[in-house]
Design a protein around this motif. Structure first.
Motif, PDB file in Angstrom:
ATOM      1  N   GLY A 101      27.714  52.296  40.061  1.00  0.00           N
ATOM      2  CA  GLY A 101      26.552  53.041  39.589  1.00  0.00           C
ATOM      3  C   GLY A 101      25.381  52.148  39.229  1.00  0.00           C
ATOM      4  O   GLY A 101      25.560  50.984  38.823  1.00  0.00           O
ATOM      5  N   ILE A 102      24.168  52.679  39.407  1.00  0.00           N
ATOM      6  CA  ILE A 102      22.924  52.018  38.981  1.00  0.00           C
ATOM      7  C   ILE A 102      22.126  53.030  38.187  1.00  0.00           C
ATOM      8  O   ILE A 102      21.865  54.134  38.668  1.00  0.00           O
ATOM      9  N   ASP A 103      21.754  52.671  36.967  1.00  0.00           N
ATOM     10  CA  ASP A 103      20.953  53.553  36.124  1.00  0.00           C
ATOM     11  C   ASP A 103      19.753  52.775  35.592  1.00  0.00           C
ATOM     12  O   ASP A 103      19.873  51.961  34.679  1.00  0.00           O
ATOM     13  N   LEU A 104      18.590  53.023  36.189  1.00  0.00           N
ATOM     14  CA  LEU A 104      17.336  52.391  35.755  1.00  0.00           C
ATOM     15  C   LEU A 104      16.343  53.452  35.307  1.00  0.00           C
ATOM     16  O   LEU A 104      15.131  53.306  35.492  1.00  0.00           O
ATOM     17  N   ASN A 105      16.846  54.536  34.746  1.00  0.00           N
ATOM     18  CA  ASN A 105      15.971  55.612  34.297  1.00  0.00           C
ATOM     19  C   ASN A 105      14.935  55.136  33.286  1.00  0.00           C
ATOM     20  O   ASN A 105      15.219  54.306  32.425  1.00  0.00           O
ATOM     21  N   HIS A 106      13.738  55.698  33.420  1.00  0.00           N
ATOM     22  CA  HIS A 106      12.690  55.493  32.426  1.00  0.00           C
ATOM     23  C   HIS A 106      12.325  54.035  32.228  1.00  0.00           C
ATOM     24  O   HIS A 106      12.011  53.606  31.116  1.00  0.00           O
ATOM     25  N   ALA A 107      12.370  53.263  33.288  1.00  0.00           N
ATOM     26  CA  ALA A 107      12.087  51.833  33.177  1.00  0.00           C
ATOM     27  C   ALA A 107      10.656  51.493  33.577  1.00  0.00           C
ATOM     28  O   ALA A 107      10.237  50.345  33.443  1.00  0.00           O
ATOM     29  N   ASP A 108       9.895  52.455  34.111  1.00  0.00           N
ATOM     30  CA  ASP A 108       8.512  52.227  34.524  1.00  0.00           C
ATOM     31  C   ASP A 108       8.407  51.140  35.596  1.00  0.00           C
ATOM     32  O   ASP A 108       7.417  50.418  35.673  1.00  0.00           O
ATOM     33  N   ILE A 109       9.446  51.031  36.397  1.00  0.00           N
ATOM     34  CA  ILE A 109       9.458  50.020  37.460  1.00  0.00           C
ATOM     35  C   ILE A 109       8.615  50.495  38.644  1.00  0.00           C
ATOM     36  O   ILE A 109       8.719  51.642  39.070  1.00  0.00           O
ATOM     37  N   ALA A 110       7.804  49.613  39.183  1.00  0.00           N
ATOM     38  CA  ALA A 110       7.041  49.896  40.400  1.00  0.00           C
ATOM     39  C   ALA A 110       7.645  49.087  41.546  1.00  0.00           C
ATOM     40  O   ALA A 110       7.928  47.898  41.389  1.00  0.00           O
ATOM     41  N   GLY A 111       7.845  49.754  42.674  1.00  0.00           N
ATOM     42  CA  GLY A 111       8.422  49.058  43.808  1.00  0.00           C
ATOM     43  C   GLY A 111       8.821  50.040  44.883  1.00  0.00           C
ATOM     44  O   GLY A 111       8.337  51.179  44.921  1.00  0.00           O
ATOM     45  N   HIS A 112       9.724  49.620  45.766  1.00  0.00           N
ATOM     46  CA  HIS A 112      10.221  50.514  46.805  1.00  0.00           C
ATOM     47  C   HIS A 112      11.717  50.298  46.967  1.00  0.00           C
ATOM     48  O   HIS A 112      12.294  49.372  46.374  1.00  0.00           O
ATOM     49  N   LEU A 113      12.361  51.161  47.743  1.00  0.00           N
ATOM     50  CA  LEU A 113      13.796  51.049  47.977  1.00  0.00           C
ATOM     51  C   LEU A 113      14.032  50.280  49.272  1.00  0.00           C
ATOM     52  O   LEU A 113      13.569  50.690  50.338  1.00  0.00           O
ATOM     53  N   PRO A 114      14.770  49.159  49.216  1.00  0.00           N
ATOM     54  CA  PRO A 114      15.051  48.394  50.427  1.00  0.00           C
ATOM     55  C   PRO A 114      16.243  48.979  51.180  1.00  0.00           C
ATOM     56  O   PRO A 114      17.110  49.628  50.593  1.00  0.00           O
ATOM     57  N   ALA A 115      16.304  48.722  52.470  1.00  0.00           N
ATOM     58  CA  ALA A 115      17.425  49.207  53.279  1.00  0.00           C
ATOM     59  C   ALA A 115      18.740  48.592  52.827  1.00  0.00           C
ATOM     60  O   ALA A 115      19.807  49.194  52.973  1.00  0.00           O
ATOM     61  N   GLU A 116      18.686  47.392  52.227  1.00  0.00           N
ATOM     62  CA  GLU A 116      19.914  46.703  51.810  1.00  0.00           C
ATOM     63  C   GLU A 116      20.694  47.443  50.737  1.00  0.00           C
ATOM     64  O   GLU A 116      21.868  47.139  50.497  1.00  0.00           O
ATOM     65  N   LEU A 117      20.065  48.436  50.083  1.00  0.00           N
ATOM     66  CA  LEU A 117      20.826  49.240  49.117  1.00  0.00           C
ATOM     67  C   LEU A 117      22.010  49.920  49.801  1.00  0.00           C
ATOM     68  O   LEU A 117      22.993  50.283  49.149  1.00  0.00           O
ATOM     69  N   GLY A 118      21.906  50.103  51.102  1.00  0.00           N
ATOM     70  CA  GLY A 118      22.995  50.713  51.845  1.00  0.00           C
ATOM     71  C   GLY A 118      24.253  49.862  51.868  1.00  0.00           C
ATOM     72  O   GLY A 118      25.318  50.333  52.296  1.00  0.00           O
ATOM     73  N   MET A 119      24.181  48.607  51.410  1.00  0.00           N
ATOM     74  CA  MET A 119      25.354  47.734  51.374  1.00  0.00           C
ATOM     75  C   MET A 119      26.247  48.031  50.175  1.00  0.00           C
ATOM     76  O   MET A 119      27.386  47.568  50.124  1.00  0.00           O
ATOM     77  N   LEU A 120      25.734  48.796  49.213  1.00  0.00           N
ATOM     78  CA  LEU A 120      26.543  49.131  48.042  1.00  0.00           C
ATOM     79  C   LEU A 120      27.371  50.385  48.355  1.00  0.00           C
ATOM     80  O   LEU A 120      27.164  51.463  47.790  1.00  0.00           O
ATOM     81  N   THR A 121      28.306  50.254  49.261  1.00  0.00           N
ATOM     82  CA  THR A 121      29.021  51.425  49.788  1.00  0.00           C
ATOM     83  C   THR A 121      29.955  52.076  48.775  1.00  0.00           C
ATOM     84  O   THR A 121      30.502  53.140  49.050  1.00  0.00           O
ATOM     85  N   ASP A 122      30.166  51.445  47.616  1.00  0.00           N
ATOM     86  CA  ASP A 122      30.979  52.069  46.565  1.00  0.00           C
ATOM     87  C   ASP A 122      30.116  52.766  45.520  1.00  0.00           C
ATOM     88  O   ASP A 122      30.626  53.224  44.494  1.00  0.00           O
ATOM     89  N   LEU A 123      28.809  52.847  45.774  1.00  0.00           N
ATOM     90  CA  LEU A 123      27.890  53.444  44.812  1.00  0.00           C
ATOM     91  C   LEU A 123      28.044  54.968  44.798  1.00  0.00           C
ATOM     92  O   LEU A 123      27.913  55.622  45.820  1.00  0.00           O
ATOM     93  N   ALA A 124      28.327  55.506  43.627  1.00  0.00           N
ATOM     94  CA  ALA A 124      28.484  56.956  43.495  1.00  0.00           C
ATOM     95  C   ALA A 124      27.405  57.571  42.616  1.00  0.00           C
ATOM     96  O   ALA A 124      27.274  58.789  42.559  1.00  0.00           O
ATOM     97  N   LEU A 125      26.629  56.740  41.934  1.00  0.00           N
ATOM     98  CA  LEU A 125      25.601  57.257  41.033  1.00  0.00           C
ATOM     99  C   LEU A 125      24.354  56.386  41.137  1.00  0.00           C
ATOM    100  O   LEU A 125      24.437  55.170  40.987  1.00  0.00           O
ATOM    101  N   LEU A 126      23.217  57.013  41.419  1.00  0.00           N
ATOM    102  CA  LEU A 126      21.936  56.300  41.469  1.00  0.00           C
ATOM    103  C   LEU A 126      20.915  57.095  40.679  1.00  0.00           C
ATOM    104  O   LEU A 126      20.529  58.199  41.070  1.00  0.00           O
TER     105      LEU A 126
END
Length: 546
Positions: free
Chosen positions: A151-176
């Protein structure tokens, strides 16, 4: 009164992983139009944000830089090559190969971040990815001896950016959970590799493009929150055939009809509010057995209500305000035995308010203001219970305060809509007459040449016969901190802070990871009605004006 949202399905991370286990992968979706990311350039209203923190709002140039960077880094077909991990130099040793791949994906995400004012990713250094802020690990579903990033939880962090294709490598990710940030661009197709994704919350950001159909490839997903972005176009009918618990679509730019497949949906909460949906409410809505709350407010929906809405016996909140509904309220609404908040305000409804509606046993707020009702039973004027709210203002009711003038009422009440003939309520509108084709003028044959005999009689041609087409009569126009993936024990329910007007809330306050306890029984999502007429809907931004 603020609204709280309880998401029992997200309470225990091991339970989420177990629920996702064994489900087959869906086929890859068609190629996304990467150029849609340029839509970020048009989000001028989102660029004038004033932050309540020391961070500065993004300028046009900064947004352009973020989007350009995503377009340049995305693979040519938005897919992640299988050999991607071998193209990255990795320092350090990892407990297993999956943590190494997770490291590559997380480092790509950190590199894609333009601004991190709270330094949430400051400790994203080194091979111990399970110690990264906002990253949670759990045992792999298929091998209990392996730790993986679940899982990745970055709620309410005011982060500016974009989602990279490499996030697809976290194949065990069940929560974003990326609620209430400033992520821009599109949702990469490479995320289709996250085949056990269970909760996906990217609300209150600046994502653009069509509906992110990558979510259609996840067989285990239960919670999808896309609200408060700039997605546009049509919503795929197939989304309502997925076994979801909650679907939040509100506050985007969707323009489509609501498909009949909605009747197959298993959701307990669904929001269409503040978009540009049009057409009728489908008749199949009566088949939504699990439905607890539904919001249609502020769209372009029209026509009469289908009588099947009375089959929603478990609904507690039903809001269709600020649309173009016509005709009378169907008596079948009396079937909503559990409805607490019913809002039909700001439409073009006429006739009599059904007395049975005002006597519903659990009704605490019935708002039917801003219509053209002419008759109101006494039960709808005088609340039958303490703290019950009835609002009849802005109608055409005699002897009631704050009503429309006769001049405003006359054009509508003098032409009532017959819902028995309206296609939205199940009737058939009268067929449009076919215009008759004009006949050509009739000309007499030329008279024969004279041949020593009396001339034939002269005939005058009859005037041309034209049948003008009859008039065609058309029927009337129809953040928010979400729960982090548990490490060892069930987290408490998620609470949403008071957000902008008119929509339901996203998960708030990331609870601490749990510690080895059996998962609690699953229950439905609960979004109690707000007696103040408004819903704590958006994930409350940390900065005003967003």
């Amino acid at each position: 009164m603020s609204l709280n949202i309880t998401l029992p399905t997200a309470m225990l991370f091991p339970a989420i992983l177990q629920a996702a286990m064994g489900l087959p992968s869906r086929s890859r979706m068609a190629k996304l139009q990467r150029l849609q990311a340029y839509g970020c350039f048009l989000l001028i209203s989102c660029l004038s944000v004033t932050l309540s923190t020391s961070a500065l709002a993004l300028t046009d140039v900064e947004v352009a830089h973020i989007v350009r960077h995503q377009l340049m880094t995305l693979p040519s077909n938005d897919e992640l090559p299988d050999e991607a991990e071998y193209e990255v130099k990795v320092d350090g040793t990892f407990a297993n190969h999956r943590l190494k791949r997770a490291y590559i994906g997380l480092q790509a995400l950190k590199k894609a971040i333009y601004s991190d004012p709270f330094n949430k990713t400051g400790n994203w250094v080194g091979p111990d990815v399970c110690a990264y802020t906002g990253v949670f690990c759990a045992k792999a579903l298929d091998d209990k001896n392996l730790d993986t990033v679940a899982g990745i939880d970055l709620n309410h962090a005011d982060i500016a950016g974009h989602l990279p294709a490499e996030l697809g490598m976290l194949t065990d990710l069940a929560l974003l959970h990326l609620n209430s940030n400033r992520f821009c661009g599109i949702v990469p197709k490479a995320l289709s590799r996250l085949t056990i994704m269970y909760e996906f919350d990217i609300s209150n950001n600046r994502f653009v493009g069509p509906f992110p159909e990558v979510v259609m490839t996840w067989p285990a997903v239960k919670f999808i929150d896309l609200r408060f972005n700039n997605f546009e176009g049509k919503v795929p009918p197939e989304i309502f055939e997925k076994p979801l618990d909650a679907l939040f679509l509100n506050n985007n730019r969707f323009v489509s009809t609501i498909p009949e497949t909605i009747g197959k949906s298993t959701v307990s909460v669904v929001t269409f509010a503040n978009n540009k949906f049009e057409g009728c409410i489908p008749h199949s809505i009566g088949k939504m057995a699990n439905l607890n709350e539904i919001l249609f407010l502020n769209n372009n929906l029209a026509g009469c209500f289908p009588p099947e809405i009375g089959m929603l016996t478990n609904v507690t909140l039903f809001d269709v305000s600020s649309n173009n509904f016509v005709g009378s309220l169907p008596e079948t609404i009396a079937g909503m035995k559990n409805v607490e908040l019913l809002d039909v305000s700001r439409n073009k409804l006429t006739g009599m308010v059904p007395e049975t509606v005002c006597k519903l046993p659990n009704l605490s707020n019935f708002t039917f203001s801003g219509n053209y009702f002419q008759v109101e039973p006494n039960a709808c004027r005088v609340p039958s219970r303490k703290n019950m709210v009835l609002d009849d203002t802005g109608n055409c009711l005699a002897d009631r305060p704050q009503q429309k003038s006769a001049k405003e009422c006359q054009p509508v009440v003098s032409r009532p809509v017959d819902c028995s003939k309206d296609k939205c309520s199940g009737g058939s509108a009268p067929p449009k007459p076919k215009p008759s084709t004009p006949k050509p003028p009739v000309h007499p044959p030329p008279p024969p040449s004279p041949v020593h005999s009396p001339p034939p009689p002269v005939y005058s041609p009859p005037p041309p016969v034209y049948s003008p087409p009859p008039p065609v009569h058309s029927p009337p126009p129809p953040p928010v901190h979400s729960p982090p993936p548990p490490v060892h024990s069930p987290p408490p329910p998620v609470h949403s802070p008071p957000p902008p007007v008119h929509s339901p809330p996203p998960p708030v306050h990331s609870p601490p990871p749990p510690v080895h306890s059996p998962p609690p029984p699953k229950s439905a999502i609960v979004l109690p009605p707000n007696l103040g007429f408004r819903y704590s809907s958006p994930p409350p931004p940390i900065f005003p004006g967003y």
